[in-house]
Each structure stands twice: as C-alpha cells, then as structure tokens.
Scaffold this motif. Sequence first.
Motif, PDB file in Angstrom:
ATOM      1  N   GLU A 183       0.841  -1.192   0.000  1.00  0.00           N
ATOM      2  CA  GLU A 183       0.000   0.000   0.000  1.00  0.00           C
ATOM      3  C   GLU A 183       0.879   1.245   0.000  1.00  0.00           C
ATOM      4  OE1 GLU A 183      -3.871  -1.605   2.480  1.00  0.00           O
ATOM      5  OE2 GLU A 183      -2.436  -0.336   3.520  1.00  0.00           O
ATOM      6  N   ILE A 184       0.319   2.330  -0.520  1.00  0.00           N
ATOM      7  CA  ILE A 184       1.013   3.605  -0.516  1.00  0.00           C
ATOM      8  C   ILE A 184      -0.009   4.702  -0.240  1.00  0.00           C
ATOM      9  CG2 ILE A 184       0.857   3.866  -3.027  1.00  0.00           C
ATOM     10  CD1 ILE A 184       3.679   5.215  -2.886  1.00  0.00           C
ATOM     11  N   ASP A 185       0.378   5.674   0.541  1.00  0.00           N
ATOM     12  CA  ASP A 185      -0.478   6.781   0.926  1.00  0.00           C
ATOM     13  C   ASP A 185      -0.580   7.795  -0.214  1.00  0.00           C
ATOM     14  OD1 ASP A 185      -0.320   9.725   2.341  1.00  0.00           O
ATOM     15  OD2 ASP A 185      -1.596   8.335   3.452  1.00  0.00           O
ATOM     16  N   VAL A 186      -1.700   8.484  -0.288  1.00  0.00           N
ATOM     17  CA  VAL A 186      -1.933   9.518  -1.298  1.00  0.00           C
ATOM     18  C   VAL A 186      -0.798  10.544  -1.303  1.00  0.00           C
ATOM     19  CG1 VAL A 186      -3.430  11.485  -1.830  1.00  0.00           C
ATOM     20  CG2 VAL A 186      -4.432   9.249  -1.391  1.00  0.00           C
ATOM     21  N   MET A 187      -0.415  11.034  -0.142  1.00  0.00           N
ATOM     22  CA  MET A 187       0.620  12.067  -0.086  1.00  0.00           C
ATOM     23  C   MET A 187       1.981  11.521  -0.500  1.00  0.00           C
ATOM     24  SD  MET A 187      -1.125  14.702   0.407  1.00  0.00           S
ATOM     25  CE  MET A 187       0.250  15.838   0.405  1.00  0.00           C
ATOM     26  N   ASP A 188       2.247  10.241  -0.253  1.00  0.00           N
ATOM     27  CA  ASP A 188       3.495   9.644  -0.718  1.00  0.00           C
ATOM     28  C   ASP A 188       3.517   9.569  -2.238  1.00  0.00           C
ATOM     29  OD1 ASP A 188       4.527   9.376   1.841  1.00  0.00           O
ATOM     30  OD2 ASP A 188       3.803   7.317   2.069  1.00  0.00           O
ATOM     31  N   VAL A 189       2.369   9.306  -2.845  1.00  0.00           N
ATOM     32  CA  VAL A 189       2.280   9.312  -4.307  1.00  0.00           C
ATOM     33  C   VAL A 189       2.505  10.730  -4.824  1.00  0.00           C
ATOM     34  CG1 VAL A 189       0.766   8.948  -6.308  1.00  0.00           C
ATOM     35  CG2 VAL A 189       0.786   7.281  -4.435  1.00  0.00           C
ATOM     36  N   ALA A 190       1.836  11.699  -4.217  1.00  0.00           N
ATOM     37  CA  ALA A 190       1.969  13.092  -4.649  1.00  0.00           C
ATOM     38  C   ALA A 190       3.408  13.590  -4.519  1.00  0.00           C
ATOM     39  CB  ALA A 190       1.030  13.984  -3.834  1.00  0.00           C
ATOM     40  N   ASP A 191       4.125  13.124  -3.511  1.00  0.00           N
ATOM     41  CA  ASP A 191       5.487  13.583  -3.256  1.00  0.00           C
ATOM     42  C   ASP A 191       6.563  12.719  -3.921  1.00  0.00           C
ATOM     43  OD1 ASP A 191       4.448  15.632  -1.699  1.00  0.00           O
ATOM     44  OD2 ASP A 191       4.687  14.527   0.184  1.00  0.00           O
TER      45      ASP A 191
END
Length: 143
Positions: free
Chosen positions: A25-33
């Motif tokens: 899994e990956i968090d939305v903010m980790d994807v954005a960053d």
Amino acid sequence: MSSEEKNNSGSNDPAAYFRSKLNFEIDVMDVADAPPGSLVLVDTRRQSSWDHGHIPGALHLPTAEIPKLAEQRIPGDAQVVVYSWGPGCNGSTFAALAFAELGYAVKEMIGGIEYWIRNGLPVETASGVRMAYADALVTAHRP
C-alpha cells in the motif's frame, strides 16, 4: 500452541501482518510527493469515471483490461501504483491483483482519488487541471 509459537510462525503475528500490508500500500501524499517518473500511476476506473476527473499524469487502464493491455503499455520493471474511487471501493485491489499476477511490482494507493481530492491535490478533466479545496479534517499538508 503457545502465543509465542503463534507469533513466531507468523500466522497470528499482528506486526508481520501490518509490515506486509505496508509493502503493498502507498499513501496519497506519498504518491503526490514521489519523484517524477518513479511510479506508473494507473487509474483503474471505468471510462465515465476517468472523464469525470483523474490524477494528472495517470494512465487509464480499467481493471478488466489489465491482463490484455498492461504488458503493451507499462514496462515490466515499473513500480505500478493503482487507484480507484476510494475506501468504499475495492476496484484497485482487484487491479493490484491483476498486475501482481502478471509479475509487476504493484502497490495500491489507499484512499483512492477521493482522498487525493480531499487532500487538495490536482484533478484533470477535459477542460484542464484544477486544484481541489483541501479538507482540513483530512490533511495537514496543504492549506
């Protein structure tokens, strides 16, 4: 079997479960960053949902098309991140499974596009890219 034996076997080890979950899994903010080009972000929703709005730079590949089109459109060594609508939808889980069965390194973006939007991140439509208003109850990262 004692509780220590269960924990050592991994079958009832909460830490092992959550450690494993974080690998997929990956968090939305980790994807954005994430650094540009480090992920292939795949929107797995139907065409009408994609047209309604999607994450800029995402590739549209509905779940049902993954087995026949993924290898033509995505390099085999790519880190794939899939998303669907949000927490109430398991479409991205089915998509992640399809990519995993093809041998891709894949993660599921938790929260989906719903939490992308709620974090105030950009959304693209036919009329262009717009910024959403951040929901203060969801994010402390964006104003």
